[in-house]
Write an enzyme that holds these catalytic residues in place. Sequence first.
Site, PDB file in Angstrom:
ATOM      1  N   SER A 185      41.569  40.160  45.625  1.00 45.68           N
ATOM      2  CA  SER A 185      41.126  38.869  45.263  1.00 45.68           C
ATOM      3  C   SER A 185      41.939  38.651  44.167  1.00 45.68           C
ATOM      4  O   SER A 185      42.211  37.330  43.813  1.00 45.68           O
ATOM      5  CB  SER A 185      39.556  39.236  44.805  1.00 45.68           C
ATOM      6  OG  SER A 185      38.897  38.997  46.100  1.00 45.68           O
ATOM      7  N   HIS A 232      39.555  38.988  39.171  1.00 45.92           N
ATOM      8  CA  HIS A 232      40.020  37.462  39.391  1.00 45.92           C
ATOM      9  C   HIS A 232      40.640  36.997  38.165  1.00 45.92           C
ATOM     10  O   HIS A 232      41.913  36.367  38.411  1.00 45.92           O
ATOM     11  CB  HIS A 232      38.699  36.764  39.751  1.00 45.92           C
ATOM     12  CG  HIS A 232      38.144  37.331  41.052  1.00 45.92           C
ATOM     13  ND1 HIS A 232      37.037  36.386  41.632  1.00 45.92           N
ATOM     14  CD2 HIS A 232      38.191  38.260  41.899  1.00 45.92           C
ATOM     15  CE1 HIS A 232      36.664  37.214  42.647  1.00 45.92           C
ATOM     16  NE2 HIS A 232      37.376  37.946  43.073  1.00 45.92           N
TER      17      HIS A 232
END
Length: 282
Positions: A185, A232
């Site tokens: 991610s 992230h």
Amino acid sequence: MLTGCYRHPQTATGVSCARCERPICPQCMVGASVGFQCPECVGDGHAGMRQATTRFGGALAPDGALVTRALVGINVVVFVLAAYVLAPRLGETWSLFSAGRAVLGGPSGVADGPSQWYRLLTATFVHLQWWHVGMNMLVLLWLGPALEEALGRLRFLALYLLSGLAGSTFAFLLAGNSMNTVGASGAIFGLIGATVVLQLRSRGPVAPVMAFLVFNLVITFARTDVIDWRAHIGGLVVGALTAAGLMYAPRERRGLVQGLAVAGSAAVVAAMLLIGMARYGA
């Protein structure tokens, strides 16, 4: 009297190279816009031609999405190995695991030192659930080809890896005393940030990718119990900054500026890692 070809003296010819004026026989003649040229002059002319590149200076390749597909393939193979073939050992060995010195038995994992730093990279290729790898790979297939085509293979790969490493090291910096996470991610968010930069640089439609980014950020912070928001955000910021350095580099100094942009991003990753080690390491 006809002279012999400079490459085949036994062959008489009355034709000379239009550039160097050496005699050339039919076997050596290469058609030019005016007359014929010898093989050496043709080669010199090609050597002096400017090599075609991608929009931002990468080497032009016939397959503009090769690296994207290779990354998808690697992630899928590692998923199968980690989830079904070598479970749970591979996931445990490659995950972004870290326990600092404040934890009983620590430091271990990333906080234990250089021999464990490989986890910062390997964790970005490990997924343990099909939906996790599926969603990440769908986004990679959606965003990757356009970025790879614009940047070229090497620059795109550097962007992807730096984004993934940035996500891992930022997570370690903030939570390295007790953490265990996996997934691509961070790298994927880096590609989202790079796509925003690409659209701004190209003056294309920014709204769709911005809406996608906001949607993913909402999910990220709504599910912090199962999503590592640090990875992230780290990947997003470094991915966008790296892309800006690659895409806004002035043409006359493109190689230098792009090299400094990549080196600067790598330096940020290294700094976060060293600060994290000072906090949690032995």
